[in-house]
Write an enzyme that holds these catalytic residues in place. Structure first.
Site, short mmCIF file in Angstrom:
data_model
loop_
_atom_site.label_atom_id
_atom_site.label_comp_id
_atom_site.label_asym_id
_atom_site.label_seq_id
_atom_site.Cartn_x
_atom_site.Cartn_y
_atom_site.Cartn_z
N GLY A 139 89.65 -54.34 56.06
CA GLY A 139 89.29 -55.63 55.25
C GLY A 139 87.96 -55.70 55.47
O GLY A 139 87.41 -57.03 55.12
N LYS A 140 87.03 -55.12 56.15
CA LYS A 140 85.51 -55.34 56.75
C LYS A 140 84.72 -55.42 55.36
O LYS A 140 83.96 -56.49 55.40
CB LYS A 140 84.92 -54.42 57.55
CG LYS A 140 86.03 -54.24 58.61
CD LYS A 140 85.38 -53.18 59.58
CE LYS A 140 85.23 -51.50 59.14
NZ LYS A 140 86.71 -51.12 58.75
N SER A 141 84.85 -54.50 54.47
CA SER A 141 83.84 -54.61 53.35
C SER A 141 84.06 -55.91 52.49
O SER A 141 83.13 -56.25 52.05
CB SER A 141 83.80 -53.29 52.79
OG SER A 141 83.53 -52.03 53.48
N GLY B 44 86.71 -53.12 62.93
CA GLY B 44 88.09 -52.99 62.88
C GLY B 44 88.64 -51.51 62.02
O GLY B 44 87.51 -50.81 61.75
N LEU B 45 89.72 -51.23 62.19
CA LEU B 45 90.07 -49.76 61.25
C LEU B 45 89.75 -49.85 59.93
O LEU B 45 89.35 -50.62 59.42
CB LEU B 45 91.75 -49.83 61.64
CG LEU B 45 92.33 -49.75 62.96
CD1 LEU B 45 93.63 -50.00 62.68
CD2 LEU B 45 91.94 -48.55 63.52
N SER B 46 89.62 -48.63 59.64
CA SER B 46 89.30 -48.11 58.00
C SER B 46 90.54 -48.98 57.36
O SER B 46 91.62 -48.82 57.63
CB SER B 46 89.45 -46.68 57.74
OG SER B 46 89.29 -46.55 56.41
N GLY B 47 90.06 -49.74 56.17
CA GLY B 47 91.21 -50.53 55.36
C GLY B 47 91.77 -51.74 56.08
O GLY B 47 92.43 -52.48 55.48
N SER C 265 83.14 -49.11 63.98
CA SER C 265 82.54 -48.95 65.09
C SER C 265 83.56 -49.19 66.22
O SER C 265 83.85 -50.19 66.80
CB SER C 265 81.58 -50.42 65.42
OG SER C 265 81.93 -51.81 64.95
N1 LIG Z 1 92.45 -60.38 53.70
C1 LIG Z 1 92.88 -59.48 52.84
N2 LIG Z 1 94.45 -59.57 52.59
C2 LIG Z 1 94.86 -58.84 51.65
N3 LIG Z 1 94.27 -57.46 51.59
C3 LIG Z 1 92.98 -57.23 51.76
C4 LIG Z 1 92.52 -58.24 52.85
N4 LIG Z 1 91.01 -57.74 52.86
C5 LIG Z 1 90.96 -56.75 52.05
N5 LIG Z 1 92.10 -56.26 51.67
C6 LIG Z 1 92.48 -54.98 50.90
O1 LIG Z 1 92.70 -54.02 51.87
C7 LIG Z 1 91.88 -52.87 51.33
C8 LIG Z 1 90.96 -52.45 52.33
O2 LIG Z 1 89.85 -53.46 52.25
P1 LIG Z 1 88.21 -52.85 52.97
O3 LIG Z 1 87.45 -53.90 52.65
O4 LIG Z 1 87.87 -51.73 51.96
O5 LIG Z 1 88.56 -52.57 54.26
P2 LIG Z 1 87.29 -51.59 55.30
O6 LIG Z 1 85.96 -51.67 54.65
O7 LIG Z 1 87.76 -52.42 56.67
O8 LIG Z 1 87.69 -50.05 55.29
C9 LIG Z 1 91.31 -53.00 50.24
O9 LIG Z 1 92.22 -52.54 48.97
C10 LIG Z 1 91.20 -54.70 49.95
O10 LIG Z 1 91.35 -55.16 48.76
MG LIG Z 2 84.50 -50.52 54.23
#
Ligand SMILES: Nc1ncnc2c1ncn2[C@@H]1O[C@H](COP(=O)(O)OP(=O)(O)O)[C@@H](O)[C@H]1O
Ligand SMILES: [Mg+2]
Length: 205
Positions: free
Chosen positions: A42-44, A37-40, A111
């Site tokens: 929620g993957k991590s 999925g896109l950056s941000g 990815s």
């Molecule tokens: N299911 C969710 N609902 C609301 N906010 C979320 C959710 N999952 C992640 N976030 C928030 O979104 C932001 C990005 O999450 P992150 O896991 O770092 O994304 P990624 O790893 O995909 O770039 C973080 O601030 C996180 O707290």
């Molecule tokens: Mg991440």
């Protein structure tokens, strides 16, 4: 993985311990859960929640996370398409090794290219390893609003290039095993993935 070996003088060496023996010893089966999925998106967040949950269940897992891997294994790669492809090839191979060793691998990478993800899936299938693709389907507008690392802001200001969704493509998965939309909280998403693992027989009673 269908790739050309640079070296011709290599021979596969078989060990004495079978995968089945390893899995019995680990008291679980290995598998790869591939979050895309896109950056941000929620993957991590999801991967680290899952790691915690699996630990509480007495299962052995490990997170391979995009940013962290770029500090080491892929520190020599950038964000041009060929570097992204090489990053995913490397990580896919590590997933395959870890799943073969008996770990539940939680892989969290943008990815963006379908073909790269497909190659990792095919390599797992060929090796008889479980592979589950999870699309963390958070729309660009919401990722941009969250912008936890300030990357979208930088990209819009022209300070960085090759950001997925802005000036680098994201190819949506065609047939992921699970799609998660932003309505679910991280904990809801975690529950759904655990359900999927039961459904696929990756975890059992
Ligand atoms: N299911 C969710 N609902 C609301 N906010 C979320 C959710 N999952 C992640 N976030 C928030 O979104 C932001 C990005 O999450 P992150 O896991 O770092 O994304 P990624 O790893 O995909 O770039 C973080 O601030 C996180 O707290
Ligand atoms: Mg991440």
């Amino acid at each position: 993985m269908e790739q050309q070996n640079k070296s011709k003088n290599i021979t596969w060496q078989s060990g004495e311990v079978s995968r089945a023996q390893r899995y019995r010893n680990m008291q679980q089966s290995g598998a790869t859960l591939w979050l895309t999925g896109l950056s941000g998106a929620g993957k991590s967040t999801l991967a680290f929640h899952l790691e915690q949950r699996l630990l509480q269940m007495g299962l052995k897992s490990y997170v391979l996370d995009g940013d962290n891997i770029r500090h080491g294994l892929s520190s020599n790669l950038g964000f041009a398409p060929e570097d992204r492809t090489e990053n995913i090839r490397r990580v896919g191979e590590v997933c395959r090794l870890m799943a073969d060793a008996g770990l539940i691998v939680l892989s969290s990478f943008i990815s963006p290219f379908r073909e790269d993800r497909h190659r990792v899936r095919a390599a797992h299938q060929t090796a008889g390893l479980a592979f589950v693709e999870i699309f963390v389907d958070t729309p660009l507008a919401l990722c941009e609003q969250r912008d936890p690392k300030g990357l979208y802001g930088k990209a819009r200001r022209g300070e960085i290039r090759d950001l997925t969704g802005i000036d680098s493509p994201y190819e949506v998965p065609e047939a992921p095993e699970l799609t998660l939309t932003p309505e679910g909280s991280p904990l809801d998403n975690c529950d759904r993935v655990i359900g999927l693992l039961w459904q696929h027989g990756i975890i059992s009673a």
